[in-house]
Design a protein around this motif. Structure first.
Motif, PDB file in Angstrom:
ATOM      1  N   ARG A  71     -20.720  98.444  59.127  1.00 38.54           N
ATOM      2  CA  ARG A  71     -19.916  97.162  59.000  1.00 38.54           C
ATOM      3  C   ARG A  71     -20.801  95.828  59.225  1.00 38.54           C
ATOM      4  NH1 ARG A  71     -17.955 100.667  57.166  1.00 38.54           N
ATOM      5  NH2 ARG A  71     -16.135 102.097  57.570  1.00 38.54           N
ATOM      6  N   PHE A  72     -20.423  94.916  58.632  1.00 44.22           N
ATOM      7  CA  PHE A  72     -21.365  93.596  58.823  1.00 44.22           C
ATOM      8  C   PHE A  72     -20.562  92.546  59.065  1.00 44.22           C
ATOM      9  CE2 PHE A  72     -23.337  96.384  55.423  1.00 44.22           C
ATOM     10  CZ  PHE A  72     -24.618  96.779  56.053  1.00 44.22           C
ATOM     11  N   VAL A  73     -20.793  91.843  60.209  1.00 44.12           N
ATOM     12  CA  VAL A  73     -20.371  90.418  60.574  1.00 44.12           C
ATOM     13  C   VAL A  73     -21.257  89.362  60.108  1.00 44.12           C
ATOM     14  CG1 VAL A  73     -19.138  89.109  62.202  1.00 44.12           C
ATOM     15  CG2 VAL A  73     -18.621  91.606  62.123  1.00 44.12           C
ATOM     16  N   PHE A  74     -21.005  88.266  59.447  1.00 44.43           N
ATOM     17  CA  PHE A  74     -21.949  87.523  59.183  1.00 44.43           C
ATOM     18  C   PHE A  74     -21.509  86.166  60.017  1.00 44.43           C
ATOM     19  CE2 PHE A  74     -21.637  89.770  55.231  1.00 44.43           C
ATOM     20  CZ  PHE A  74     -23.090  90.259  55.115  1.00 44.43           C
ATOM     21  N   VAL A  75     -22.193  85.837  61.130  1.00 45.77           N
ATOM     22  CA  VAL A  75     -21.938  84.899  62.048  1.00 45.77           C
ATOM     23  C   VAL A  75     -22.647  83.566  61.440  1.00 45.77           C
ATOM     24  CG1 VAL A  75     -22.398  84.272  64.508  1.00 45.77           C
ATOM     25  CG2 VAL A  75     -21.855  86.803  63.816  1.00 45.77           C
ATOM     26  N   ARG A  76     -21.893  82.543  61.189  1.00 51.18           N
ATOM     27  CA  ARG A  76     -22.288  81.429  60.465  1.00 51.18           C
ATOM     28  C   ARG A  76     -21.631  80.057  61.201  1.00 51.18           C
ATOM     29  NH1 ARG A  76     -21.431  81.058  54.253  1.00 51.18           N
ATOM     30  NH2 ARG A  76     -19.157  80.964  54.996  1.00 51.18           N
ATOM     31  N   SER A  77     -20.485  80.255  61.710  1.00 47.80           N
ATOM     32  CA  SER A  77     -19.623  79.105  62.029  1.00 47.80           C
ATOM     33  C   SER A  77     -20.206  78.503  63.582  1.00 47.80           C
ATOM     34  CB  SER A  77     -18.052  79.193  62.013  1.00 47.80           C
ATOM     35  OG  SER A  77     -17.848  80.207  63.012  1.00 47.80           O
ATOM     36  N   PRO A  78     -19.803  77.222  63.913  1.00 47.00           N
ATOM     37  CA  PRO A  78     -20.113  77.148  65.446  1.00 47.00           C
ATOM     38  C   PRO A  78     -19.237  78.048  66.154  1.00 47.00           C
ATOM     39  CG  PRO A  78     -19.935  75.203  64.188  1.00 47.00           C
ATOM     40  CD  PRO A  78     -19.598  76.281  63.308  1.00 47.00           C
ATOM     41  N   GLU A  79     -18.106  78.385  65.882  1.00 44.71           N
ATOM     42  CA  GLU A  79     -17.094  79.064  66.689  1.00 44.71           C
ATOM     43  C   GLU A  79     -17.671  80.755  66.847  1.00 44.71           C
ATOM     44  OE1 GLU A  79     -16.022  77.117  63.970  1.00 44.71           O
ATOM     45  OE2 GLU A  79     -15.327  75.802  64.927  1.00 44.71           O
ATOM     46  N   ALA A  80     -18.010  81.083  65.725  1.00 46.08           N
ATOM     47  CA  ALA A  80     -18.808  82.501  65.611  1.00 46.08           C
ATOM     48  C   ALA A  80     -20.144  82.643  66.546  1.00 46.08           C
ATOM     49  CB  ALA A  80     -18.793  83.047  64.329  1.00 46.08           C
ATOM     50  N   LYS A  81     -20.647  81.482  66.229  1.00 50.93           N
ATOM     51  CA  LYS A  81     -22.117  81.453  67.204  1.00 50.93           C
ATOM     52  C   LYS A  81     -21.968  81.455  68.911  1.00 50.93           C
ATOM     53  CE  LYS A  81     -25.234  79.615  63.737  1.00 50.93           C
ATOM     54  NZ  LYS A  81     -26.596  80.515  64.114  1.00 50.93           N
ATOM     55  N   ALA A  82     -20.715  80.484  69.063  1.00 48.74           N
ATOM     56  CA  ALA A  82     -20.378  80.590  70.537  1.00 48.74           C
ATOM     57  C   ALA A  82     -20.017  81.832  71.012  1.00 48.74           C
ATOM     58  CB  ALA A  82     -19.158  79.600  70.502  1.00 48.74           C
ATOM     59  N   LYS A  83     -19.446  82.640  70.424  1.00 50.18           N
ATOM     60  CA  LYS A  83     -19.012  84.042  70.905  1.00 50.18           C
ATOM     61  C   LYS A  83     -20.523  84.809  70.942  1.00 50.18           C
ATOM     62  CE  LYS A  83     -16.080  85.471  67.630  1.00 50.18           C
ATOM     63  NZ  LYS A  83     -15.267  86.396  66.968  1.00 50.18           N
ATOM     64  N   LEU A  84     -21.261  84.650  69.878  1.00 49.56           N
ATOM     65  CA  LEU A  84     -22.410  85.395  69.952  1.00 49.56           C
ATOM     66  C   LEU A  84     -23.592  84.949  70.924  1.00 49.56           C
ATOM     67  CD1 LEU A  84     -24.272  87.785  68.429  1.00 49.56           C
ATOM     68  CD2 LEU A  84     -24.919  86.032  66.929  1.00 49.56           C
ATOM     69  N   GLY A  85     -23.595  83.795  71.145  1.00 57.60           N
ATOM     70  CA  GLY A  85     -24.790  83.172  72.007  1.00 57.60           C
ATOM     71  C   GLY A  85     -24.839  84.024  73.527  1.00 57.60           C
ATOM     72  N   PRO A  86     -23.572  83.972  74.262  1.00 49.67           N
ATOM     73  CA  PRO A  86     -23.666  84.701  75.611  1.00 49.67           C
ATOM     74  C   PRO A  86     -24.321  86.140  75.578  1.00 49.67           C
ATOM     75  CG  PRO A  86     -21.727  83.259  75.123  1.00 49.67           C
ATOM     76  CD  PRO A  86     -22.319  83.489  73.920  1.00 49.67           C
ATOM     77  N   THR A  87     -24.413  86.845  74.400  1.00 50.33           N
ATOM     78  CA  THR A  87     -24.665  88.075  74.413  1.00 50.33           C
ATOM     79  C   THR A  87     -25.947  88.511  74.193  1.00 50.33           C
ATOM     80  OG1 THR A  87     -24.479  88.551  71.909  1.00 50.33           O
ATOM     81  CG2 THR A  87     -22.552  88.617  73.155  1.00 50.33           C
ATOM     82  N   LEU A  88     -26.865  87.269  73.963  1.00 48.95           N
ATOM     83  CA  LEU A  88     -28.191  87.424  73.589  1.00 48.95           C
ATOM     84  C   LEU A  88     -29.206  87.465  74.764  1.00 48.95           C
ATOM     85  CD1 LEU A  88     -28.219  84.835  70.510  1.00 48.95           C
ATOM     86  CD2 LEU A  88     -28.089  87.295  70.539  1.00 48.95           C
ATOM     87  N   ASP A  89     -30.231  88.134  74.697  1.00 49.29           N
ATOM     88  CA  ASP A  89     -31.184  88.126  75.499  1.00 49.29           C
ATOM     89  C   ASP A  89     -31.708  86.710  75.651  1.00 49.29           C
ATOM     90  OD1 ASP A  89     -30.784  90.906  75.814  1.00 49.29           O
ATOM     91  OD2 ASP A  89     -32.760  91.566  75.236  1.00 49.29           O
ATOM     92  N   GLN A  90     -32.409  86.346  76.390  1.00 45.23           N
ATOM     93  CA  GLN A  90     -33.202  85.002  76.682  1.00 45.23           C
ATOM     94  C   GLN A  90     -33.743  84.688  75.571  1.00 45.23           C
ATOM     95  OE1 GLN A  90     -34.849  84.053  80.353  1.00 45.23           O
ATOM     96  NE2 GLN A  90     -34.872  81.927  80.136  1.00 45.23           N
ATOM     97  N   GLY A  91     -34.651  85.485  75.347  1.00 41.46           N
ATOM     98  CA  GLY A  91     -35.920  85.378  74.381  1.00 41.46           C
ATOM     99  C   GLY A  91     -35.198  85.011  73.022  1.00 41.46           C
ATOM    100  N   ASN A  92     -34.210  85.714  72.445  1.00 47.61           N
ATOM    101  CA  ASN A  92     -33.454  85.735  71.215  1.00 47.61           C
ATOM    102  C   ASN A  92     -32.449  84.651  71.391  1.00 47.61           C
ATOM    103  OD1 ASN A  92     -35.146  87.915  70.105  1.00 47.61           O
ATOM    104  ND2 ASN A  92     -33.456  89.275  71.194  1.00 47.61           N
ATOM    105  N   HIS A  93     -32.164  83.763  72.185  1.00 47.02           N
ATOM    106  CA  HIS A  93     -31.125  82.879  72.277  1.00 47.02           C
ATOM    107  C   HIS A  93     -30.956  81.837  71.176  1.00 47.02           C
ATOM    108  CE1 HIS A  93     -28.266  79.700  73.391  1.00 47.02           C
ATOM    109  NE2 HIS A  93     -27.376  80.777  73.614  1.00 47.02           N
ATOM    110  N   ASP A  94     -32.131  80.924  71.434  1.00 47.32           N
ATOM    111  CA  ASP A  94     -32.250  79.939  70.976  1.00 47.32           C
ATOM    112  C   ASP A  94     -32.677  79.937  69.488  1.00 47.32           C
ATOM    113  OD1 ASP A  94     -31.737  78.638  73.624  1.00 47.32           O
ATOM    114  OD2 ASP A  94     -33.642  77.577  73.873  1.00 47.32           O
ATOM    115  N   LYS A  95     -33.449  80.790  69.043  1.00 55.07           N
ATOM    116  CA  LYS A  95     -33.853  81.139  67.651  1.00 55.07           C
ATOM    117  C   LYS A  95     -32.529  81.433  66.869  1.00 55.07           C
ATOM    118  CE  LYS A  95     -35.968  85.751  68.116  1.00 55.07           C
ATOM    119  NZ  LYS A  95     -37.196  86.238  68.130  1.00 55.07           N
ATOM    120  N   THR A  96     -31.612  82.314  67.334  1.00 54.42           N
ATOM    121  CA  THR A  96     -30.479  82.862  67.014  1.00 54.42           C
ATOM    122  C   THR A  96     -29.606  81.761  66.663  1.00 54.42           C
ATOM    123  OG1 THR A  96     -31.098  84.870  67.849  1.00 54.42           O
ATOM    124  CG2 THR A  96     -28.881  84.770  66.954  1.00 54.42           C
TER     125      THR A  96
END
Lengths: 197, 197
Positions: B53-78
């Protein structure tokens, strides 16, 4: 520079018209296997860990080891194929990280992890590499018959005894016989498999 | 009929010169995502089970949900990427088998299996499908930045609460900035990764 999409025949060969074959002709040379690996190896993996290990089963002796591990429905077509790839993974993949990720101590990120966590990482990444092999084979003009219908423990005992290498899945390789494909089965619609947020 | 290998520019675009990017430009339209899925969906999976199953994260709202889940080194680029794909798998994938494998009762092959066995099957096959997505994106002229450095449980809670869907890995998508790639790391030699029997 923005790259273009591949042309329609290339997309057909790789994806749109490519099919899983159940019978093959032809022979696969050592040279072809080296060419294939030299394409597959560049696909991305976690921390460039490259955990997949590939056994190319071609000789009568190797086929005799593989045969008894196969589900009944996969036996005859696999014994008749020019070659079968065992896509496997090495749970000790991190031992290669000083070579594969030389700019820092990446080995230490993995070598204290549990067997379960290592298995998840190795299964994920060797599956990626197995998919690269399916698509690289198609890109080189070969056809594939991937399968997971076999006894993993028996394959591991027959091919990987005394190691931390485990089988993942199998791929028959050769020139596919168009008479051996089944009608294409349906796929999930975009809204069943995907969500845009 | 024997098919030929793709030409050198196509092999370069898919495999040999393709790289993992850390910065991207461009925007990804809904139309591009539909095109992408319509290529990815044809890749082979066990019993055509298509568990990804694929979720395409594109909106600011979706990015705001994804951001806190990321390792530090992957945060800003994502956060800066045009779009991030969550490649996930549905442990209840077998519920779709009456549609996907209509010629027999394939659902019964899976629906009594343990959670652990279902996870192995779904992880294997959704990883294959994630690799098809990486290579399909490249085939369509996009660039990728695949990652597994994030907290799977947090992504599952943020995007898949109340379901049997679990995250596998992430792929940033866009037009890659050549200045953002690292020098290519070594790969294993044929004899380190492969064996012909």
């Amino acid at each position: 520079m923005t790259r273009s999409a591949l042309d329609a025949p290339a997309l057909d060969q790789m994806f749109l018209q490519a099919r899983t074959y159940n019978a093959f002709t032809g022979a696969i040379s050592d040279q072809t296997l080296h060419q294939l690996y030299d394409v597959v190896k560049f696909g991305p993996t976690t921390s460039n860990s490259c955990p997949a290990r590939f056994v190319f089963v071609r000789s009568p002796e190797a086929k005799a080891k593989l045969g008894p591990t196969l589900d009944q429905g996969n036996h005859d077509k696999t014994m008749a194929a020019p070659l079968t790839v065992i896509v496997a993974y090495d749970l000790a993949f991190f031992d290669k990280l000083p070579l594969l990720f030389p700019h820092t101590d990446a080995k230490s990120w993995f070598d204290g992890k549990s067997e379960a966590d290592l298995t998840t990482i190795a299964l994920r990444n060797s599956s990626l590499q197995g998919a690269y092999m399916i698509l690289a084979a198609r890109a080189l003009g070969l056809d594939c018959g991937p399968m997971s219908g076999f006894d993993n423990a028996k394959v591991d005992a027959a091919f990987f005894a005394g190691t931390r290498i485990h089988s993942n899945f199998l791929i028959n390789l050769g020139q596919g016989d168009p008479a051996s494909i089944f009608p294409r089965s349906p796929r999930l619609g975009f809204d069943e498999a995907c969500r845009i947020e």
